[in-house]
Structure formats: C-alpha cells, structure tokens
Motif scaffolding. Structure first.
Motif, short mmCIF file in Angstrom:
data_model
loop_
_atom_site.label_atom_id
_atom_site.label_comp_id
_atom_site.label_asym_id
_atom_site.label_seq_id
_atom_site.Cartn_x
_atom_site.Cartn_y
_atom_site.Cartn_z
N LYS A 54 -6.52 28.31 -6.89
CA LYS A 54 -6.69 29.69 -7.36
C LYS A 54 -7.13 29.77 -8.81
O LYS A 54 -7.64 30.79 -9.26
N LYS A 55 -6.93 28.68 -9.55
CA LYS A 55 -7.35 28.63 -10.95
C LYS A 55 -8.67 27.86 -11.10
O LYS A 55 -9.00 27.39 -12.17
N TYR A 56 -9.39 27.71 -9.99
CA TYR A 56 -10.76 27.17 -9.96
C TYR A 56 -10.84 25.66 -10.20
O TYR A 56 -11.87 25.16 -10.65
N PHE A 57 -9.77 24.92 -9.89
CA PHE A 57 -9.81 23.46 -9.92
C PHE A 57 -10.16 22.97 -8.52
O PHE A 57 -9.80 23.60 -7.52
N SER A 58 -10.86 21.83 -8.44
CA SER A 58 -11.21 21.28 -7.12
C SER A 58 -11.25 19.75 -7.20
O SER A 58 -11.39 19.16 -8.27
N ASP A 97 0.84 -1.20 0.00
CA ASP A 97 0.00 0.00 0.00
C ASP A 97 0.88 1.25 0.00
O ASP A 97 1.98 1.24 0.56
N GLN A 98 0.35 2.33 -0.60
CA GLN A 98 1.08 3.60 -0.59
C GLN A 98 0.13 4.72 -0.20
O GLN A 98 -0.98 4.81 -0.70
N GLN A 99 0.61 5.57 0.70
CA GLN A 99 -0.18 6.71 1.15
C GLN A 99 0.17 7.92 0.30
O GLN A 99 1.33 8.24 0.10
N VAL A 100 -0.86 8.58 -0.21
CA VAL A 100 -0.68 9.72 -1.11
C VAL A 100 -1.28 10.96 -0.47
O VAL A 100 -2.41 10.93 0.03
N LYS A 101 -0.50 12.05 -0.53
CA LYS A 101 -0.98 13.33 -0.01
C LYS A 101 -0.76 14.38 -1.08
O LYS A 101 0.32 14.44 -1.68
N ILE A 102 -1.78 15.18 -1.35
CA ILE A 102 -1.65 16.26 -2.34
C ILE A 102 -1.01 17.45 -1.65
O ILE A 102 -1.58 18.03 -0.72
N GLU A 103 0.19 17.81 -2.11
CA GLU A 103 0.92 18.94 -1.51
C GLU A 103 0.58 20.27 -2.19
O GLU A 103 0.58 21.30 -1.54
N LYS A 104 0.37 20.22 -3.49
CA LYS A 104 0.09 21.45 -4.22
C LYS A 104 -1.07 21.19 -5.17
O LYS A 104 -1.04 20.22 -5.93
N PHE A 105 -2.08 22.06 -5.11
CA PHE A 105 -3.25 21.91 -5.97
C PHE A 105 -3.68 23.30 -6.44
O PHE A 105 -3.69 24.26 -5.66
N PRO A 106 -4.07 23.48 -7.71
CA PRO A 106 -4.38 24.81 -8.25
C PRO A 106 -5.79 25.32 -7.92
O PRO A 106 -6.63 25.51 -8.80
N GLY A 163 5.54 9.92 2.06
CA GLY A 163 6.43 10.87 2.70
C GLY A 163 7.87 10.76 2.20
O GLY A 163 8.78 11.30 2.82
N VAL A 164 8.08 10.07 1.08
CA VAL A 164 9.43 9.80 0.60
C VAL A 164 9.72 10.50 -0.73
O VAL A 164 10.72 11.18 -0.88
N TYR A 165 8.88 10.32 -1.73
CA TYR A 165 9.14 10.89 -3.04
C TYR A 165 7.89 11.58 -3.57
O TYR A 165 6.78 11.36 -3.08
N ARG A 166 8.11 12.41 -4.58
CA ARG A 166 7.01 13.19 -5.15
C ARG A 166 6.79 12.83 -6.61
O ARG A 166 7.73 12.54 -7.34
N VAL A 167 5.52 12.87 -7.03
CA VAL A 167 5.15 12.73 -8.44
C VAL A 167 4.21 13.88 -8.77
O VAL A 167 3.64 14.50 -7.87
N GLN A 168 4.06 14.16 -10.05
CA GLN A 168 3.22 15.29 -10.43
C GLN A 168 2.34 14.97 -11.62
O GLN A 168 2.61 14.03 -12.37
N ALA A 169 1.30 15.76 -11.77
CA ALA A 169 0.38 15.67 -12.90
C ALA A 169 0.06 17.10 -13.32
O ALA A 169 0.20 18.04 -12.53
N PHE A 170 -0.35 17.27 -14.57
CA PHE A 170 -0.69 18.59 -15.07
C PHE A 170 -2.15 18.62 -15.53
O PHE A 170 -2.65 17.64 -16.08
N ARG A 185 -2.53 26.14 -17.53
CA ARG A 185 -1.74 24.91 -17.40
C ARG A 185 -1.16 24.91 -16.00
O ARG A 185 -0.28 25.70 -15.68
N GLU A 186 -1.67 24.04 -15.16
CA GLU A 186 -1.30 24.02 -13.76
C GLU A 186 -0.78 22.65 -13.34
O GLU A 186 -1.09 21.64 -13.97
N MET A 187 -0.02 22.62 -12.24
CA MET A 187 0.57 21.38 -11.76
C MET A 187 -0.09 20.93 -10.46
O MET A 187 -0.42 21.76 -9.61
N ILE A 188 -0.25 19.62 -10.33
CA ILE A 188 -0.68 19.01 -9.06
C ILE A 188 0.50 18.21 -8.56
O ILE A 188 1.06 17.38 -9.30
N LEU A 189 0.92 18.45 -7.31
CA LEU A 189 2.08 17.77 -6.75
C LEU A 189 1.63 16.80 -5.66
O LEU A 189 0.90 17.17 -4.74
N PHE A 190 2.05 15.53 -5.79
CA PHE A 190 1.69 14.48 -4.85
C PHE A 190 2.92 14.05 -4.06
O PHE A 190 4.00 13.87 -4.63
#
Length: 198
Positions: free
Chosen positions: A123-127, A112-121, A165-172, A156-161
């Motif tokens: 301010k650009k009206y995404f939810s 299992d892996q625990q995922v936490k969203i660190e950065k989410f846009p 608690g070890v490594y980060r991945v991102q999506a746009f 064009r905004e980034m979501i940071l996961f």
C-alpha cells in the motif's frame, strides 16, 4: 583473669611509649606533613613546559554530504533467532520517482531454510519479485526491493518473514518523498481609477 591482666599490661606499655615521646618533644601528627606530601598533578590538557600545543587535524570534504550507511550499502538480514532487523533506506525521492535497493538475506546455518514473506508494504508502493524462496545453507539470497511512491511524506514500513514455518524475522524500509518546490508566480495588483484630477 589472665586476659584482663594481659590487656592492662598492654595498656601500660602503650602509655609508657606516649610518655617517652612527650618527654623528647617529638611532634605527633596523624596527617602527612606538608614537606612529605606529593605535589598535585597537572592536567595533561594544560600546555606542556616547552610551550608546544598539539592539535588534531581532521580533513573535511565539503562536496560530500553525510548519508546514512543504509542509503549506500546493501543491508543484511540473518536467518537466525533474535537477529537485529536491518533498515533499508531509500533516501529522498520525488512523487512518481523510482528507486531500487537490495536486501541480502543470509543463511548462516549448514541446512537450507525456506523463507516466506508474510507482510509486505504494497500500500506504500513498495514491490519485490518473489514472495517465497529457499536460501541454501551457508549462502545468501539477494532480494530486490523497488519503491515508486505516489504521495509525499515520510515512510517507515516493516517486512515480516516467516522462516521454515517456525520463527519470524523482520526488516524495515524507509524513505522520504518530497515534491520539488514550485516557483512562485509574481503577484500583480491592478488599481482602478487612477489618481483624481482637481
């Protein structure tokens, strides 16, 4: 001494061979004679001897507009090191419009892996609904992203996961907001005075 005598005898043998060829009038040429040369190849782009032409038929459907793959299909984010970030497209919207897309977050590992969203846009009206979740081993989680833009422009905004608690991945996430063109009102020009009478 023996080497120099052997080389001089070899030179003498070669000179005798050349003299024998000259005496028989045999032409000596270092290049390939033209009668032996192979004919040059023809290009396969030229028409063949039978005169047949080959064409590739491509059927186009004029009713469908080409769209990006990410505008129609769900994108996948792999929870592993050095993964390619997915690009979730929202295509075109009008201001105050609403569109929902799904990002599939897949865990390719057995644990299992625990995922936490660190950065989410925001301010650009995404939810989205959840900002912290667990993805079980060899399974996936469907993250629903909603966009309700209020202003025009290209986004064009980034979501940071953060994973375990070890490594980060991102999506746009990206999209365009365009207001519908307004109809132009006819311009009326009034001229005062009219024509002068004489």
């Amino acid at each position: 001494m023996a080497c120099s005598e052997q080389s001089s005898s070899q030179n003498q043998v070669i000179e005798d061979m050349w003299n024998a060829l000259d005496s028989q009038n045999i032409p000596i040429s270092t290049s390939t004679p033209s009668s032996v040369r192979r004919k040059s190849r023809k290009s396969w782009f030229e028409t063949n001897p039978k005169g047949k032409k080959f064409e590739i038929a491509v059927e186009k459907n004029p009713t469908l507009k080409p769209s990006r793959k990410s505008d129609v299909e769900d994108e996948v984010l792999l929870l592993t090191h050095f993964t390619n970030p997915p690009k979730v497209g929202f295509n075109k919207l009008k201001p105050s419009g609403k569109k929902t897309r799904t990002l599939i977050i897949k865990n390719p590992h057995e644990y299992d892996q625990q995922v936490k969203i660190e950065k989410f846009p925001h301010k650009k009206y995404f939810s989205t609904d959840l900002y912290e979740f667990v993805v079980e081993g060899n399974s996936s989680y469907r993250m629903v992203i909603t966009w309700t833009p209020a202003e025009e422009g290209n986004f064009r905004e980034m979501i940071l996961f953060l994973v375990d608690g070890v490594y980060r991945v991102q999506a746009f996430v990206f999209g365009t907001v365009e207001a519908s063109p307004q109809k132009k009102k006819p311009v009326c020009i009034f001229i005062r005075g009219g024509p002068k009478e004489s």
